[in-house]
Design a protein around this motif. Sequence first.
Motif, PDB file in Angstrom:
ATOM      1  N   LEU A  88      13.332  -2.286   6.153  1.00 42.20           N
ATOM      2  CA  LEU A  88      11.986  -1.709   6.122  1.00 42.20           C
ATOM      3  C   LEU A  88      11.057  -2.288   7.192  1.00 42.20           C
ATOM      4  O   LEU A  88       9.842  -2.147   7.095  1.00 42.20           O
ATOM      5  CB  LEU A  88      11.371  -1.919   4.733  1.00 42.20           C
ATOM      6  N   ARG A  90      10.063  -1.400   9.987  1.00 38.83           N
ATOM      7  CA  ARG A  90       9.141  -0.495  10.680  1.00 38.83           C
ATOM      8  C   ARG A  90       7.980  -0.026   9.803  1.00 38.83           C
ATOM      9  O   ARG A  90       7.076   0.651  10.289  1.00 38.83           O
ATOM     10  CB  ARG A  90       9.920   0.706  11.195  1.00 38.83           C
ATOM     11  N   LEU A  91       8.016  -0.364   8.525  1.00 34.24           N
ATOM     12  CA  LEU A  91       6.940   0.049   7.617  1.00 34.24           C
ATOM     13  C   LEU A  91       5.891  -1.044   7.492  1.00 34.24           C
ATOM     14  O   LEU A  91       6.210  -2.227   7.485  1.00 34.24           O
ATOM     15  CB  LEU A  91       7.498   0.357   6.220  1.00 34.24           C
ATOM     16  N   THR A  92       4.638  -0.616   7.348  1.00 35.12           N
ATOM     17  CA  THR A  92       3.561  -1.570   7.095  1.00 35.12           C
ATOM     18  C   THR A  92       3.642  -2.029   5.639  1.00 35.12           C
ATOM     19  O   THR A  92       4.298  -1.367   4.813  1.00 35.12           O
ATOM     20  CB  THR A  92       2.182  -0.915   7.323  1.00 35.12           C
ATOM     21  N   GLU A  94       1.455  -1.693   3.402  1.00 38.45           N
ATOM     22  CA  GLU A  94       0.910  -0.604   2.584  1.00 38.45           C
ATOM     23  C   GLU A  94       1.943   0.507   2.388  1.00 38.45           C
ATOM     24  O   GLU A  94       2.080   1.064   1.302  1.00 38.45           O
ATOM     25  CB  GLU A  94      -0.366  -0.034   3.227  1.00 38.45           C
ATOM     26  N   GLU A  95       2.681   0.826   3.452  1.00 36.95           N
ATOM     27  CA  GLU A  95       3.725   1.847   3.345  1.00 36.95           C
ATOM     28  C   GLU A  95       4.855   1.386   2.412  1.00 36.95           C
ATOM     29  O   GLU A  95       5.397   2.178   1.639  1.00 36.95           O
ATOM     30  CB  GLU A  95       4.277   2.180   4.726  1.00 36.95           C
ATOM     31  N   ARG A  96       5.188   0.115   2.477  1.00 35.30           N
ATOM     32  CA  ARG A  96       6.216  -0.426   1.586  1.00 35.30           C
ATOM     33  C   ARG A  96       5.775  -0.314   0.124  1.00 35.30           C
ATOM     34  O   ARG A  96       6.546   0.054  -0.745  1.00 35.30           O
ATOM     35  CB  ARG A  96       6.520  -1.888   1.904  1.00 35.30           C
ATOM     36  N   THR A  98       3.601   1.804  -1.132  1.00 34.71           N
ATOM     37  CA  THR A  98       3.623   3.219  -1.506  1.00 34.71           C
ATOM     38  C   THR A  98       5.044   3.676  -1.801  1.00 34.71           C
ATOM     39  O   THR A  98       5.295   4.358  -2.805  1.00 34.71           O
ATOM     40  CB  THR A  98       3.003   4.085  -0.382  1.00 34.71           C
ATOM     41  N   MET A  99       5.980   3.295  -0.955  1.00 33.17           N
ATOM     42  CA  MET A  99       7.373   3.680  -1.169  1.00 33.17           C
ATOM     43  C   MET A  99       7.900   3.097  -2.484  1.00 33.17           C
ATOM     44  O   MET A  99       8.580   3.779  -3.245  1.00 33.17           O
ATOM     45  CB  MET A  99       8.251   3.225  -0.006  1.00 33.17           C
TER      46      MET A  99
END
Length: 114
Positions: A88, A90-92, A94-96, A98-99
């Motif tokens: 992961l 490449r994810l911020t 916050e994106e982590r 959310t996922m």
Amino acid sequence: LGTPLREHWVLTYLAERADISQQEMANVLEIDRSEVVRLIDTLEKAGLVTRTRDPEDRRKYRLAITAAGERRRAETDAKIIAATDVLLARLTPEERETMHRLSLKALGYDADEI
């Protein structure tokens, strides 16, 4: 990882709870009791779990994680976290989050209760 995930799940569950029954473990993992017996046999032989008779009901066994089991659980957790970080990357943050929340929702869990 060096440890089957099913064994890791058992160690994690035991680390989070004190002294549970084999039946409870079977219910949590949603597997047959005979499979739990084989799984616990393996973990007990490796010195990762102890199995003792329930003092209130001699027909039942109580399970507990050992110090070696806790070390194995922590080592496996560290490997999982490292692999997840690579996957992961490449994810911020916050994106982590959310996922993670959406994954729990897709699996039928209420993320606010976990």
